[in-house]
Design a protein around this motif. Structure first.
Motif, mmCIF file in Angstrom:
data_model
loop_
_atom_site.group_PDB
_atom_site.id
_atom_site.type_symbol
_atom_site.label_atom_id
_atom_site.label_comp_id
_atom_site.label_asym_id
_atom_site.label_seq_id
_atom_site.Cartn_x
_atom_site.Cartn_y
_atom_site.Cartn_z
ATOM 1 N N ALA A 6 0.945 -1.248 0.153
ATOM 2 C CA ALA A 6 -0.117 0.168 0.179
ATOM 3 C C ALA A 6 0.904 1.159 -0.036
ATOM 4 C CB ALA A 6 -1.097 0.041 1.170
ATOM 5 N N PHE A 7 2.075 1.264 0.716
ATOM 6 C CA PHE A 7 2.640 2.284 0.916
ATOM 7 C C PHE A 7 3.333 2.540 -0.405
ATOM 8 C CE2 PHE A 7 3.254 1.594 5.667
ATOM 9 C CZ PHE A 7 2.091 2.486 5.820
ATOM 10 N N SER A 8 4.091 1.484 -1.006
ATOM 11 C CA SER A 8 4.753 1.859 -2.277
ATOM 12 C C SER A 8 3.631 2.295 -3.421
ATOM 13 C CB SER A 8 5.427 0.270 -2.896
ATOM 14 O OG SER A 8 4.217 -0.623 -3.339
ATOM 15 N N GLU A 9 2.516 2.271 -3.262
ATOM 16 C CA GLU A 9 1.749 2.770 -4.261
ATOM 17 C C GLU A 9 1.184 4.202 -4.012
ATOM 18 O OE1 GLU A 9 -1.333 0.073 -4.579
ATOM 19 O OE2 GLU A 9 -0.224 -1.626 -5.726
ATOM 20 N N ALA A 10 1.701 4.706 -2.734
ATOM 21 C CA ALA A 10 0.888 5.852 -2.364
ATOM 22 C C ALA A 10 1.854 7.217 -2.758
ATOM 23 C CB ALA A 10 1.183 5.926 -0.530
ATOM 24 N N PRO A 11 1.054 7.924 -3.508
ATOM 25 C CA PRO A 11 1.806 9.004 -4.221
ATOM 26 C C PRO A 11 1.734 10.084 -3.349
ATOM 27 C CG PRO A 11 -0.543 9.069 -5.126
ATOM 28 C CD PRO A 11 -0.354 7.868 -4.089
ATOM 29 N N GLY A 12 1.016 10.527 -2.426
ATOM 30 C CA GLY A 12 0.770 11.848 -1.825
ATOM 31 C C GLY A 12 0.447 11.577 -0.227
ATOM 32 N N ILE A 13 0.255 12.682 0.488
ATOM 33 C CA ILE A 13 -0.065 12.414 1.676
ATOM 34 C C ILE A 13 -1.737 12.337 2.272
ATOM 35 C CG2 ILE A 13 1.832 14.069 2.435
ATOM 36 C CD1 ILE A 13 -0.144 16.108 3.427
ATOM 37 N N ALA A 53 12.992 9.409 6.876
ATOM 38 C CA ALA A 53 11.882 9.444 7.601
ATOM 39 C C ALA A 53 10.574 9.141 7.013
ATOM 40 C CB ALA A 53 11.927 10.666 8.276
ATOM 41 N N ALA A 54 10.251 9.909 5.858
ATOM 42 C CA ALA A 54 9.167 9.798 4.806
ATOM 43 C C ALA A 54 9.024 8.425 4.544
ATOM 44 C CB ALA A 54 9.316 10.750 3.647
ATOM 45 N N GLN A 55 9.817 7.410 4.279
ATOM 46 C CA GLN A 55 9.732 6.106 3.989
ATOM 47 C C GLN A 55 8.914 5.386 5.150
ATOM 48 O OE1 GLN A 55 13.371 4.687 2.665
ATOM 49 N NE2 GLN A 55 13.254 5.761 0.556
ATOM 50 N N LEU A 56 9.250 5.865 6.217
ATOM 51 C CA LEU A 56 8.653 5.014 7.478
ATOM 52 C C LEU A 56 7.198 5.238 7.517
ATOM 53 C CD1 LEU A 56 11.276 6.383 10.077
ATOM 54 C CD2 LEU A 56 11.276 4.028 9.130
ATOM 55 N N ILE A 57 6.543 6.233 6.828
ATOM 56 C CA ILE A 57 5.320 6.464 6.855
ATOM 57 C C ILE A 57 4.753 6.206 5.319
ATOM 58 C CG2 ILE A 57 5.043 7.279 8.983
ATOM 59 C CD1 ILE A 57 4.666 9.975 7.607
ATOM 60 N N GLY A 58 5.553 5.627 4.530
ATOM 61 C CA GLY A 58 4.950 5.411 3.111
ATOM 62 C C GLY A 58 4.911 6.629 2.340
ATOM 63 N N LEU A 59 5.666 7.953 2.480
ATOM 64 C CA LEU A 59 5.678 8.990 1.706
ATOM 65 C C LEU A 59 6.735 9.080 0.637
ATOM 66 C CD1 LEU A 59 4.676 11.811 4.242
ATOM 67 C CD2 LEU A 59 3.083 10.646 2.444
ATOM 68 N N THR A 60 6.421 9.513 -0.444
ATOM 69 C CA THR A 60 7.434 9.416 -1.587
ATOM 70 C C THR A 60 8.109 10.783 -1.424
ATOM 71 O OG1 THR A 60 6.135 10.447 -3.257
ATOM 72 C CG2 THR A 60 6.056 8.165 -3.117
ATOM 73 N N PRO A 61 9.317 10.898 -2.070
ATOM 74 C CA PRO A 61 9.945 12.345 -2.413
ATOM 75 C C PRO A 61 9.200 13.356 -2.742
ATOM 76 C CG PRO A 61 11.580 10.452 -2.751
ATOM 77 C CD PRO A 61 10.102 9.697 -2.777
ATOM 78 N N ALA A 62 8.382 12.842 -3.815
ATOM 79 C CA ALA A 62 7.866 13.832 -4.700
ATOM 80 C C ALA A 62 6.413 14.444 -3.700
ATOM 81 C CB ALA A 62 7.072 13.364 -5.885
ATOM 82 N N ALA A 63 6.023 13.732 -2.632
ATOM 83 C CA ALA A 63 4.964 13.845 -2.002
ATOM 84 C C ALA A 63 5.615 14.963 -0.831
ATOM 85 C CB ALA A 63 4.560 12.895 -1.086
ATOM 86 N N CYS A 64 6.816 14.612 -0.493
ATOM 87 C CA CYS A 64 7.250 15.715 0.623
ATOM 88 C C CYS A 64 7.699 17.038 -0.112
ATOM 89 C CB CYS A 64 8.681 15.114 1.080
ATOM 90 S SG CYS A 64 8.608 13.640 2.061
ATOM 91 N N GLY A 65 7.623 17.483 -1.393
ATOM 92 C CA GLY A 65 7.895 18.561 -1.777
ATOM 93 C C GLY A 65 6.461 19.242 -2.419
ATOM 94 N N SER A 66 5.379 18.495 -2.186
ATOM 95 C CA SER A 66 4.203 19.187 -2.622
ATOM 96 C C SER A 66 3.450 20.418 -1.604
ATOM 97 C CB SER A 66 3.010 17.860 -2.725
ATOM 98 O OG SER A 66 2.767 17.594 -1.367
#
Length: 501
Positions: A6-13, A53-66
């Protein structure tokens, strides 16, 4: 559902779904917290975000810049299903009972699923005033936010239990400290932010039902194996004592100084929590005080182990009504010194590349630390360079000797060290691998943090991000970044950190 898929498919927060486990546990105890929303941060911008840290809750790098990420983790937009709150706790500060404290500038958003199958609480630090702000403005400044962010992630990379930092989000809004400074919000992550002081609060307010509720919540959620113990509350104290003893040993082994080891800053999970005036030992002095506010030296480097023990006793006092007797409480606390000593001995042997234990090892270690103190040797550089020493004396001494004022004394110690290595047929290559994995080349020196902060205050965040990447791999050589492992410049001697943030 498999969390990892589920996390690997998650594009955003938008895929983060908050539960409110802490709030639900105290649904019948409204005095445990105050529900409130974060205070919006004007015109927020991303300073840095941790991919790890983002990977621990399934967030992608792209999500962190949104923009959605920035608005949510600055406190400007409510997260899905979050019932944000500030928690109450009390504590001993510098050894004195301070009474009620609480989340004075931190707001808990709730907990989310983690990639390891557990859950992590997300907390915004610097998100505005709360009923527990004690006349403060509830904000955190960019300076201290960057320090907490970098050190949280650096400690994780060193393998030391710690809260994590997801991001720093800044603003041009000013807060008055010694001078006006721009503000920021750090998103902190931990399985729980319950502290020793959380238990002290209910004990000293004579609220046994709430004390039991808190203990049962912690045991069920984080120590479920203790539920089967004959006395789960005694077992809880014993396990927290063990974790705290080990944490103190890990701090000492890397030269880390917390600076404010108040009971309200001690994690019930044995994590490094609440980064304020911390520091890493440079010129070795066991009496070094990293916190300029600590005029009496209560939290000096060489005091940390016994303060950890003192804090466990404070927790034991709070848990006494649940444990049942002074004797049982003291029994749970009794192994602290042995646990701490054994863990530190294990870590120091690894730092010296020693695979066995011999009768005179304590003398070798004592002599080493005395030499380091006498020459004010840089803590991190000494242990890292020690790994280059060759058993036959053919090399590796030069850069190590240069750290010492009394080089003849070092030479004499090096002879003893080599003789000790020969007792276990130590091999240079294998020993260096062990030592390099135990002795970091890169730590968050104050001057490195200060340089990154000064650039960030001019809206250049590149040094914060670069420093973070270097500290994520502290044991690697990273020859392109070798200057980050050098002795501090002369101007760094004037740097001071205090409780002001």
């Amino acid at each position: 559902m498999n969390n990892r898929l589920a996390f690997s498919e998650a594009p955003g927060i938008e895929h983060l779904r908050f539960a409110n486990s802490f709030a639900n546990a105290f649904a019948d105890s409204p005095a445990a917290y105050t529900r409130l929303a974060p205070t919006p941060l004007p015109a927020p911008y991303l300073v840095a975000a941790s991919e790890q840290a983002a990977q621990l809750i399934g967030l992608t790098p792209a999500a962190c810049g949104s923009d959605d990420f920035i608005q949510t983790f600055s406190g400007n937009r409510a997260a899905a299903d979050s019932q944000s709150l500030a928690a109450v706790y009390s504590g001993h500060q510098f050894g004195v009972w301070a009474g009620q404290l609480g989340d004075g500038r931190a707001i808990l958003l709730g907990d989310v699923a983690a990639s390891d199958g557990g859950r992590l609480e997300l907390q915004l630090k610097g998100s505005g005033s709360t009923p527990y702000s004690r006349m403060g403005d509830g904000r955190a400044v960019l300076r201290s936010s960057i320090r907490e962010y970098l050190c949280s992630e650096a400690m994780a990379a060193l393998g030391i239990p710690t809260s994590r930092a997801l991001s720093v989000i800044g603003s041009d809004q000013l807060a008055m400290r010694e001078r006006p400074e721009t503000t920021a919000v750090v998103t902190r992550m931990a399985p729980s932010f319950v502290r020793f002081g959380s238990f002290e609060h209910w004990y000293y307010n004579n609220r046994p039902e709430q004390l039991k509720t808190l203990a049962d919540y912690v045991i069920a959620g984080f120590y479920p194996e203790l539920q089967a113990a004959a006395n789960p509350y005694q077992a809880l104290l014993a396990e927290v004592t063990r974790r705290t003893a080990h944490l103190m040993a890990q701090w000492q082994a890397v030269g880390f100084m917390h600076g404010v080891m108040n009971t309200d800053n001690m994690s019930i999970l044995g994590l490094t929590l609440d980064y304020g005036p911390f520091g890493f030992m440079e010129a070795y002095d066991p009496r070094h005080i990293c916190n300029h506010t600590d005029q009496q030296g209560r939290y000096a480097y060489n005091q940390q182990p016994q303060i950890g023990h003192w804090n466990c006793f404070a927790l034991g006092q709070a848990l006494l009504p649940l444990i049942g007797s002074v004797e049982q409480t003291e029994a749970a606390l009794s192994n602290y010194q042995a646990l701490y000593g054994a863990k530190l001995d294990e870590l120091l042997h690894a730092k010296l590349g020693l695979l066995t234990h011999q009768a005179d090892d304590d003398k070798l270690l004592d002599a080493m630390f005395a030499l380091m103190q006498g020459s004010h040797v840089d803590f991190t550089l000494f242990f890292r360079r020690l790994g280059n020493l060759r058993l036959d004396g053919s090399g590796g001494d030069e850069t190590l000797r240069d750290l010492f004022i009394d080089r003849a004394a070092f030479d004499a110690w090096a002879l003893q060290y080599r003789a000790r290595l020969k007792l276990e047929n130590s091999q240079d290559h294998e020993r260096k691998l062990v030592m390099d994995a135990s002795n970091p080349k890169y730590v968050l020196r104050n001057y490195l943090a200060q340089t990154a902060i000064e650039r960030a205050q001019e809206k250049d965040f590149s040094e914060v991000r670069k420093l973070q990447q270097i500290l994520e791999n502290p044991f690697d050589e990273q020859p392109q970044h070798a200057q980050y492992a050098e002795l501090p410049p002369d101007w760094a001697r004037g740097l001071e950190v205090s409780c002001s943030s």
